[in-house]
Design a protein around this motif. Structure first.
Motif, PDB file in Angstrom:
ATOM      1  N   SER A  40      20.401  31.547 -12.591  1.00  0.00           N
ATOM      2  CA  SER A  40      19.212  30.349 -12.706  1.00  0.00           C
ATOM      3  C   SER A  40      19.057  29.733 -12.122  1.00  0.00           C
ATOM      4  O   SER A  40      19.742  28.728 -13.011  1.00  0.00           O
ATOM      5  CB  SER A  40      18.776  30.684 -14.572  1.00  0.00           C
ATOM      6  N   LYS A  41      18.211  28.963 -11.477  1.00  0.00           N
ATOM      7  CA  LYS A  41      18.220  27.641 -11.641  1.00  0.00           C
ATOM      8  C   LYS A  41      17.137  26.430 -12.596  1.00  0.00           C
ATOM      9  O   LYS A  41      18.079  25.012 -12.037  1.00  0.00           O
ATOM     10  CB  LYS A  41      16.873  27.208 -10.102  1.00  0.00           C
ATOM     11  N   ILE A  42      16.626  27.228 -13.512  1.00  0.00           N
ATOM     12  CA  ILE A  42      16.947  26.178 -14.195  1.00  0.00           C
ATOM     13  C   ILE A  42      17.619  26.219 -15.570  1.00  0.00           C
ATOM     14  O   ILE A  42      17.674  27.345 -16.332  1.00  0.00           O
ATOM     15  CB  ILE A  42      15.152  26.803 -14.988  1.00  0.00           C
ATOM     16  N   HIS A  43      18.061  25.675 -16.347  1.00  0.00           N
ATOM     17  CA  HIS A  43      18.979  25.469 -17.263  1.00  0.00           C
ATOM     18  C   HIS A  43      18.078  26.020 -18.514  1.00  0.00           C
ATOM     19  O   HIS A  43      16.722  25.376 -18.787  1.00  0.00           O
ATOM     20  CB  HIS A  43      19.077  23.830 -17.361  1.00  0.00           C
ATOM     21  N   TYR A  44      18.605  27.426 -19.141  1.00  0.00           N
ATOM     22  CA  TYR A  44      18.244  27.902 -20.222  1.00  0.00           C
ATOM     23  C   TYR A  44      18.446  26.661 -21.467  1.00  0.00           C
ATOM     24  O   TYR A  44      16.605  26.691 -21.716  1.00  0.00           O
ATOM     25  CB  TYR A  44      18.908  28.585 -20.952  1.00  0.00           C
ATOM     26  N   GLY A  45      18.579  25.324 -21.363  1.00  0.00           N
ATOM     27  CA  GLY A  45      18.048  24.727 -22.335  1.00  0.00           C
ATOM     28  C   GLY A  45      16.410  24.107 -22.459  1.00  0.00           C
ATOM     29  O   GLY A  45      15.981  23.726 -23.008  1.00  0.00           O
ATOM     30  N   TRP A  46      16.249  23.908 -21.546  1.00  0.00           N
ATOM     31  CA  TRP A  46      14.811  23.657 -21.217  1.00  0.00           C
ATOM     32  C   TRP A  46      13.653  24.766 -21.147  1.00  0.00           C
ATOM     33  O   TRP A  46      12.925  24.512 -21.583  1.00  0.00           O
ATOM     34  CB  TRP A  46      14.260  23.560 -19.143  1.00  0.00           C
ATOM     35  N   MET A  79      20.054  39.835 -21.353  1.00  0.00           N
ATOM     36  CA  MET A  79      20.038  37.912 -21.206  1.00  0.00           C
ATOM     37  C   MET A  79      20.220  37.813 -19.735  1.00  0.00           C
ATOM     38  O   MET A  79      21.117  38.261 -18.840  1.00  0.00           O
ATOM     39  CB  MET A  79      22.221  37.634 -22.358  1.00  0.00           C
ATOM     40  N   MET A  80      20.167  36.386 -20.105  1.00  0.00           N
ATOM     41  CA  MET A  80      19.863  35.677 -18.691  1.00  0.00           C
ATOM     42  C   MET A  80      21.155  34.424 -18.435  1.00  0.00           C
ATOM     43  O   MET A  80      21.671  34.528 -19.191  1.00  0.00           O
ATOM     44  CB  MET A  80      18.612  34.134 -18.758  1.00  0.00           C
ATOM     45  N   ASN A  81      21.787  35.405 -17.532  1.00  0.00           N
ATOM     46  CA  ASN A  81      22.824  34.152 -16.779  1.00  0.00           C
ATOM     47  C   ASN A  81      22.523  32.639 -16.669  1.00  0.00           C
ATOM     48  O   ASN A  81      21.779  32.487 -15.501  1.00  0.00           O
ATOM     49  CB  ASN A  81      23.436  35.288 -15.786  1.00  0.00           C
TER      50      ASN A  81
END
Length: 421
Positions: A7-13, A1-3
């Protein structure tokens, strides 16, 4: 799972990207009957009115399932619902090459495909924007709405080419492969809400697990409809969206290729016109989302519908003259194809609140699909009776002017509500 913190990119994108691809493929597949109309007429001897009736049923059910889809997405999560819908849609496509009778086409494309693709319609985009975003909601809705037109951009020329070179059955198999690819992507990376990856919704810093959906997935949407029906704004939004569907996917999306065929244009070239509309709508609807974050949504709707009406009245002239006129129509109309969705969704959210806006917007989409269903079937009948689509295009253009007036009425009604409050 991505933390999320690493991450520099919000997982929402990433969720937006996955949803975009899902809606793209679903919309591309829903547009296939426009390519299949002439091949089916030649192979099975079915009239355009009969084939249009199948498209009409599918369009109607595509919309009717929306409010219940919103409840299912909240109850079971985005990932499970989308995977189920993709599975059912893929199965219906895989069986379609075996059909020999109109009732079988009715069942697979009018009922099964309509319900399955309806689970992955505009309501999915609204749900994603509400769960994953606090800021940039208009932009997100615009991007996800534009995916429908992009689906045509990518699918229609390909489907038309495969149909022309190898037959429509191979076009179905190509669509099944596309669904399989999307199924794998969703299974691997789709998440239900920001808390699943330890993130806050975009635009805020507070990580909050959403309240579980406690209502009945079948009864709650109906209760939302009863509540919304007491509000005049709901009926004005539903009225504009009825005309939106009447003037877009029900009419142009279903019949433009056949209308071009009446003037000697090959299917692949006509599909290219729809693809061009898709390309310009990708730009137009995304910009519409950006504008919705900044300007009065009601005036945006006024201009969108008014300009669309002008383009539809121009279409019969474009068909009867040169291909260059059709290119002009495709660019002008394409910019406005479904640019109406972001401002309509925002008005629904402002009027009915975040919690209910998904289901209520789903009912507004039902009105859209009822209008599209009328146009899909009615235009086919008018072509059979009158030998031309010109009258249908002209009627749709006039209807768009009425929708523009409805948009002004929404503004006045909301002002009255504000005073009363």
């Amino acid at each position: 799972m991505m933390n999320q913190t690493k991450s520099k990119i919000h997982y929402g994108w990433i969720i937006v990207l996955l949803t975009f691809v899902t809606l793209l493929v679903s919309a591309g597949i829903r547009s296939m009957p426009s390519v299949l109309m002439i091949p089916f007429q030649e192979e099975f001897g079915w009239s355009r009115g009969a084939i249009s009736s199948v498209a009409s049923i599918g369009i109607l059910l595509y919309g009717l399932v929306g409010p219940f889809s919103a409840a299912l997405l909240l109850r079971f999560g985005i990932r499970k619902v989308v995977l189920l819908a993709l599975s059912v849609l893929g199965a219906s496509l895989a069986v379609t090459p075996l059909i020999t009778s109109l009732w079988q086409f009715d069942l697979l494309w009018g009922v099964v495909s309509g319900l399955a693709s309806g689970m992955m319609a505009n309501v999915l985009g609204i749900t994603v924007s509400n769960l994953w975003f606090v800021k940039r909601k208009g932009l997100v809705v615009g991007i996800l709405t534009a995916s429908a037109a992009t689906g045509q951009l990518l699918f229609l020329p390909l489907i038309a080419k495969v149909t022309s070179d190898y037959g429509w059955r191979y076009a179905m198999y190509a669509a099944v492969v596309a669904i399989l690819v999307v199924f794998i992507l969703v299974a691997l990376w789709m998440k239900n809400n920001p808390s699943d990856v330890g993130a806050a919704p975009y635009g805020t810093t507070e990580v909050v697990k959403p309240e579980p959906f406690r209502g009945n997935v079948f009864l709650t949407p109906i209760q939302s409809l009863v509540t919304a029906s007491k509000n005049k704004t709901f009926w004005l939004l539903a009225g504009t969206f009825f005309i939106c569907g009447f003037s877009t996917n029900g009419l142009i999306g279903t019949h433009l290729i056949a209308a071009c065929g009446d003037f000697g244009m090959m299917e692949v070239a006509a599909a290219g016109l729809l693809a061009m509309m898709g390309a310009f709508d990708l730009f137009g609807t995304t910009i519409s989302g950006w504008l919705t974050d900044r300007f009065d949504s009601r005036w945006l709707l006024f201009w969108y519908y008014g300009l669309r009406g002008l383009s539809l009245i121009f279409l019969p002239y474009a068909l009867a003259t040169t291909p260059y006129m059709l290119v002009i129509f495709s660019v002008f109309y394409g910019l406005d194809w479904i640019a109406t969705v972001p401002p309509t969704a925002k008005l629904a959210g402002e009027t009915f609140g975040k919690e209910k806006s998904g289901m209520i917007f789903g009912w507004i989409v039902v009105a859209h699909q009822i209008g599209a269903s009328f146009a899909a079937y009615g235009a086919g009948l008018m072509r059979d009776w009158l030998g031309s689509y010109s009258q249908a295009f002209f009627i749709a253009g006039l209807a768009c002017f009425i929708a523009a007036l409805f948009a002004i009425r929404i503004q006045r009604q909301l002002k009255k509500q504000t005073v009363l409050m």
